[in-house]
Design a protein around this motif. Sequence first.
Motif, mmCIF file in Angstrom:
data_model
loop_
_atom_site.group_PDB
_atom_site.id
_atom_site.type_symbol
_atom_site.label_atom_id
_atom_site.label_comp_id
_atom_site.label_asym_id
_atom_site.label_seq_id
_atom_site.Cartn_x
_atom_site.Cartn_y
_atom_site.Cartn_z
ATOM 1 N N ARG A 1 0.745 -1.250 -0.004
ATOM 2 C CA ARG A 1 -0.194 -0.152 0.081
ATOM 3 C C ARG A 1 0.831 1.255 -0.044
ATOM 4 N N PRO B 1 -7.260 -3.547 0.145
ATOM 5 C CA PRO B 1 -7.074 -2.202 -0.004
ATOM 6 C C PRO B 1 -8.085 -1.453 0.805
ATOM 7 N N ASP C 1 -8.933 3.311 -2.468
ATOM 8 C CA ASP C 1 -7.529 2.895 -3.047
ATOM 9 C C ASP C 1 -7.683 2.297 -4.576
ATOM 10 N N ALA D 1 -3.323 4.764 -2.319
ATOM 11 C CA ALA D 1 -4.463 5.623 -1.556
ATOM 12 C C ALA D 1 -4.470 6.772 -2.659
#
Length: 94
Positions: free
Chosen positions: A28, A45, A49, A62
């Motif tokens: 991430r 996620p 996202d 993000a």
Amino acid sequence: MLTLTDNAVTAIRALTSQPEQSPETGLRIMGQGVPPFQLSLAEIPAEGDQVIETNGARVFVAGDAAEALADKALDAEVDDQGGVAFSVSPHPVS
């Protein structure tokens, strides 16, 4: 959309394929829309996202970082001790 180099794909798959990780785990990328970005492993996620999947490597970008990384490529280098350093290139690379 952010692209992944072959080195990044290999590094992400190595990080996310550890026995303690869920099969859906991805890398991430978060931030305030400008570097430096924060990286962490995430099982799923977060809402909003952008999900990028390339050859078995999953990246969750993000929303605040997605626009800044839209025309970039994520690369990775592994040092002699096995540490991974990710970098962003201004133009997609192969």
